[in-house]
Design a protein around this motif. Structure first.
Motif, PDB file in Angstrom:
ATOM      1  N   VAL A   1      28.703 -84.333 -39.220  1.00  0.00           N
ATOM      2  CA  VAL A   1      28.494 -85.505 -40.089  1.00  0.00           C
ATOM      3  C   VAL A   1      29.003 -86.499 -39.274  1.00  0.00           C
ATOM      4  CG1 VAL A   1      28.975 -83.755 -41.731  1.00  0.00           C
ATOM      5  CG2 VAL A   1      30.778 -84.277 -40.389  1.00  0.00           C
TER       6      VAL A   1
ATOM      7  N   PRO B   1      31.734 -85.809 -50.664  1.00  0.00           N
ATOM      8  CA  PRO B   1      31.426 -84.440 -49.902  1.00  0.00           C
ATOM      9  C   PRO B   1      30.519 -85.372 -48.545  1.00  0.00           C
ATOM     10  CG  PRO B   1      30.720 -84.097 -52.293  1.00  0.00           C
ATOM     11  CD  PRO B   1      31.794 -85.517 -51.876  1.00  0.00           C
ATOM     12  N   GLN B   2      30.904 -84.243 -47.451  1.00  0.00           N
ATOM     13  CA  GLN B   2      30.048 -84.381 -46.267  1.00  0.00           C
ATOM     14  C   GLN B   2      29.180 -83.522 -46.229  1.00  0.00           C
ATOM     15  OE1 GLN B   2      33.317 -85.264 -44.311  1.00  0.00           O
ATOM     16  NE2 GLN B   2      32.675 -87.404 -43.675  1.00  0.00           N
ATOM     17  N   LEU B   3      27.425 -83.648 -45.768  1.00  0.00           N
ATOM     18  CA  LEU B   3      26.262 -82.627 -45.998  1.00  0.00           C
ATOM     19  C   LEU B   3      26.682 -83.005 -44.442  1.00  0.00           C
ATOM     20  CD1 LEU B   3      24.142 -82.614 -48.221  1.00  0.00           C
ATOM     21  CD2 LEU B   3      25.818 -81.211 -48.022  1.00  0.00           C
ATOM     22  N   PRO B   4      26.525 -81.529 -43.358  1.00  0.00           N
ATOM     23  CA  PRO B   4      25.912 -80.808 -42.309  1.00  0.00           C
ATOM     24  C   PRO B   4      24.842 -81.870 -42.024  1.00  0.00           C
ATOM     25  CG  PRO B   4      27.213 -79.181 -43.561  1.00  0.00           C
ATOM     26  CD  PRO B   4      26.793 -80.425 -44.643  1.00  0.00           C
ATOM     27  N   GLN B   5      24.736 -83.042 -40.924  1.00  0.00           N
ATOM     28  CA  GLN B   5      22.809 -82.653 -40.226  1.00  0.00           C
ATOM     29  C   GLN B   5      23.000 -82.142 -39.384  1.00  0.00           C
ATOM     30  OE1 GLN B   5      23.037 -86.844 -40.585  1.00  0.00           O
ATOM     31  NE2 GLN B   5      23.380 -87.235 -43.046  1.00  0.00           N
TER      32      GLN B   5
ATOM     33  N   GLU C   1      29.448 -94.456 -43.784  1.00  0.00           N
ATOM     34  CA  GLU C   1      29.613 -94.009 -42.814  1.00  0.00           C
ATOM     35  C   GLU C   1      28.880 -94.918 -42.217  1.00  0.00           C
ATOM     36  OE1 GLU C   1      25.826 -92.108 -43.303  1.00  0.00           O
ATOM     37  OE2 GLU C   1      26.313 -90.682 -44.702  1.00  0.00           O
TER      38      GLU C   1
ATOM     39  N   PHE D   1      33.721 -81.151 -46.605  1.00  0.00           N
ATOM     40  CA  PHE D   1      32.451 -80.779 -46.830  1.00  0.00           C
ATOM     41  C   PHE D   1      32.136 -80.953 -48.271  1.00  0.00           C
ATOM     42  CE2 PHE D   1      29.496 -76.214 -48.194  1.00  0.00           C
ATOM     43  CZ  PHE D   1      28.459 -76.974 -47.458  1.00  0.00           C
ATOM     44  N   LEU D   2      33.027 -80.660 -49.755  1.00  0.00           N
ATOM     45  CA  LEU D   2      33.061 -80.645 -50.946  1.00  0.00           C
ATOM     46  C   LEU D   2      33.520 -81.919 -51.047  1.00  0.00           C
ATOM     47  CD1 LEU D   2      32.344 -76.914 -52.012  1.00  0.00           C
ATOM     48  CD2 LEU D   2      30.074 -78.406 -51.443  1.00  0.00           C
TER      49      LEU D   2
ATOM     50  N   TRP E   1      33.074 -84.695 -57.563  1.00  0.00           N
ATOM     51  CA  TRP E   1      32.686 -83.837 -56.912  1.00  0.00           C
ATOM     52  C   TRP E   1      34.668 -82.813 -57.081  1.00  0.00           C
ATOM     53  CZ3 TRP E   1      32.745 -88.736 -54.930  1.00  0.00           C
ATOM     54  CH2 TRP E   1      33.660 -89.495 -54.263  1.00  0.00           C
TER      55      TRP E   1
END
Lengths: 375, 297
Positions: free
Chosen positions: A81, A68-72, A99, A148-149, A343
């Motif tokens: 992201v 999952p990539q959490l938006p920053q 990353e 996102f997930l 996930w």
């Protein structure tokens, strides 16, 4: 119970029973919150094409099991992201991602994406949320991705699939409930209203149905379903299987209520006025416990959703390419997968959330159901 | 009135002949065959003339209510005939009519219930309750229905704005008035009052009885008045039938029943009524005397 409105002379007794139920329901905070949350979930399911960042068939095989990539948020890049770089462990061959600080993937709302036909009416290409610049490319020449997930084994976006899957998983409950309602009210109504031998016969039948072991019965039904049926036919067959077993509870409630209400003087009064059986049943008896029916139905939606999930998980119900929460969970059959890529269990969170919401909603409705009881 | 218990001179409005209602006593066991029968109503005969009020009295469980309900075909009698004269002169046997034939007759025969709480559907507004007979028989709709409901509500002493309320907003006496409004809105010729006032307190009882009397004069109503309160019966009824164990033991004009009761049971029943006169001794041996009566039979 003297509420301020009912002591006021002008409006005394003018609230309908449904208005009273609404008032009492509003006092049950958890139920109201659940109602709103369910409304959001169903809205997501209805507008799946718009709310999902990616189309249903979209996949990027090079990005399998992307976490999952959490938006920053940063002032320089806005909502973004970090880009991910695939990395294969030379010893274990486990694929992992690190990353890449270089070029972040910019995100935005109402972004242009893959075009879709919305409910067969209008063609559009805007998505609620997603990658802002779809033309941007990774070093290997493929378009940038945003999970996102996380992603599953085919590099499909789990978040999009959850939204598409909710279409099936949330509606399977409602469709089965409609069938359950028809069967339960009709059969239970006949059983209670006619009584006598008919009643005995129906009640023994219900007991036989309830005595059936459920899982073997599902296995049998699953085996009977032809593999070459279209996804839609399979879907309706599943809902039918679920409701054919689920109507007995409602039938019992309806029968019991009708047995007690038909002896009320107002039922006799209606008969003496010359009212037909249909009129007595639907105008006089059913409204007396319509709220109870709603409660029972609400409480049995979770069972239907769980039923679909179990059937699909056991690979007896829906099969890919249909997307449902149960189908998504088929990926979690091996403990290694679950341990390495937790996930993939996201559908479980959604199922638990939905089932809890329906239970709270049912609780609130049950408390509100009888507007004349005091609390 | 003429001879005690005799058929009234004019053709009666309602004529009950040999009415029986037997309930099976189910024995124990799986098949539960019924070998015995409770004779709740056993060979009951009476007539009611147009405009008359016949009281039906007796102790609890003597079959008064079952008789009244059989006469209305609220329950199916086991045997017997219930001849009812329609306004157009035809005479029908209520006990034999099929469900379809019964519906048009229902217009002319109505009932007022004992319990003003359970006889009104709590989910319907007063407008729907009172207007329902007209809707069922297709007699009025729309504005006409609305006006007729308002009229009949005014006639029974309620306000037209009560129409939008639900039964739980009314007192016992008002609810009974709603029940009366529902019974008279189709202008029936016969009304069966099943203990219509026994659930009300004394002052309200008197008001409701006055209302019933006024309505009787106005619409030429005929009442079959089931009651256990002998004082009410004395003031309200033209003739009285005394029931005991499913049979009518005495049927006579009211003054005669109270002045010169013929049957032993009637005398016991009357002696059990407390009198406001302190010099009149009250009978405390009713149970004993009834047992003696049972033994004598």
């Amino acid at each position: 119970m003297a509420t301020p409105a009912s002591t006021n002379d002008g409006s005394a007794g003018t609230l309908s029973p449904w208005a009273l139920i609404g008032r009492r329901f509003a006092h049950h905070r958890l139920a109201v919150a659940s109602l709103y949350l369910l409304a959001v979930l169903y809205a997501l399911a209805l507008g799946a094409e718009f709310f999902a960042p990616y189309p249903r068939q979209w996949r990027d095989l090079t990005r399998a099991y992307c976490p999952p990539q959490l938006p920053q948020f940063s002032l320089r890049h806005g909502l973004h992201v970090p880009a991910m770089r695939a990395f294969v462990d030379p010893l274990t061959f486990k694929k992992s991602y690190i990353e890449d600080e270089g070029a972040p993937v910019k995100l935005g709302f109402f972004v242009k994406g893959a075009p879709y036909v919305f409910w067969g009416l209008l063609t559009w290409d805007r998505h609620f949320f997603g990658v802002k610049n779809t033309a941007a490319q990774r070093p290997d020449g493929r378009p940038v991705t945003f999970y996102f997930l996380g992603a599953d084994k085919y590099g499909e976006d789990i978040f999009s699939r959850l939204i598409y899957g909710s279409r099936i998983s949330l509606s399977v409950g409602l469709v089965s409930i409609a069938v359950t309602f028809l069967l339960g009210v009709t059969i239970g109504g006949i059983s209670g209203y006619v009584g006598g031998a008919t009643d005995t016969f129906i009640q023994r039948g219900i007991e036989v149905i309830n005595a059936f072991p459920q899982i073997p019965l599902w296995l049998a039904f699953g085996a009977v379903l032809p593999a070459d049926w279209s996804p839609l036919s399979t879907y309706f067959a599943i809902t039918l299987v679920l409701s054919l077993l689920g109507w007995t509870g409602l039938a019992r409630v309806v029968r019991g209520k009708i047995l007690s209400l038909r002896e009320e003087d107002y039922a006799t009064a209606a008969r003496l006025l010359g009212a037909s059986h249909t009129r007595i049943l639907f105008r006089h008896l059913l409204p007396g416990f319509a709220s109870h029916i709603i409660v029972v139905l609400t409480m049995s939606v979770p069972a239907m959703i769980l039923g679909e999930t179990s059937l699909s998980f056991l690979q007896l119900g829906l099969r890919p390419p249909i997307v449902s929460w149960g189908v998504m969970l088929q990926d979690c059959l091996s403990i290694q997968t679950v341990e390495n890529y937790p996930w993939l269990l996201m559908p479980v969170v959604m199922i638990v959330l939905t089932v809890l919401c329906f239970n709270f909603l049912g609780d609130g409705l049950r408390d509100a159901a009888d507007p004349y009881s005091t609390r | 009135m003429n001879e005690p218990g005799a058929i009234p001179a004019a053709a009666p409005l309602l004529s009950v002949r040999g009415l029986c209602k037997h309930f099976p006593v189910l024995s124990r066991g799986f098949r539960r065959p019924s070998s015995e029968w409770v004779k709740a109503v056993d060979n009951v005969n009476f007539d009611i003339a147009q405009g008359e009020t016949l009281g039906l009295v007796g102790e609890s469980g003597c079959g008064k209510t079952t008789t009244a309900r059989c006469a209305l075909r609220a329950i199916d009698p086991t045997a017997g005939e219930v001849f009812f004269r329609l306004p157009d002169g035809r005479v029908v046997d209520l006990a034999r009519l099929s469900a379809g034939e019964l519906k048009p007759v229902r217009r002319h025969v109505q009932m007022i219930f004992q319990d003003p709480v359970s006889s009104l559907n709590p989910r319907m507004t007063v407008r729907d309750i009172v207007g329902e007979p007209l809707v069922i028989h297709g007699l009025a709709r729309g504005d006409e229905l609305e006006t007729r409901v308002a009229e009949v509500l005014a006639r029974v002493g309620l306000k037209p704005e009560h129409r939008t309320r639900y039964p739980h907003a009314f007192s016992g006496g008002q609810r009974q008035r709603i029940g009366i409004a529902r019974a008279i809105i189709m202008r029936p010729s016969l009304i069966v009052c099943d203990e219509a006032t026994s659930a009300l307190d004394v002052s309200v009882q008197a008001q409701v009885l006055d209302l019933l009397k006024e309505l009787q004069r106005e619409f030429r109503l005929t009442y079959l008045f089931v009651a256990h309160n002998l004082d009410v019966v004395r003031n309200f009824c033209d003739r009285v039938a005394v029931m005991r164990k499913g049979r009518i033991v005495e049927l006579a004009p009211t003054p005669q029943i109270f002045a010169a009761p013929q049957h032993a049971y009637t005398r016991i029943l009357l002696s059990a009524v407390p009198s406001p006169d302190p010099d009149v001794k009250m009978n405390f041996n009713v149970g004993e005397e009834l047992a003696k009566l049972d033994a004598a039979e």
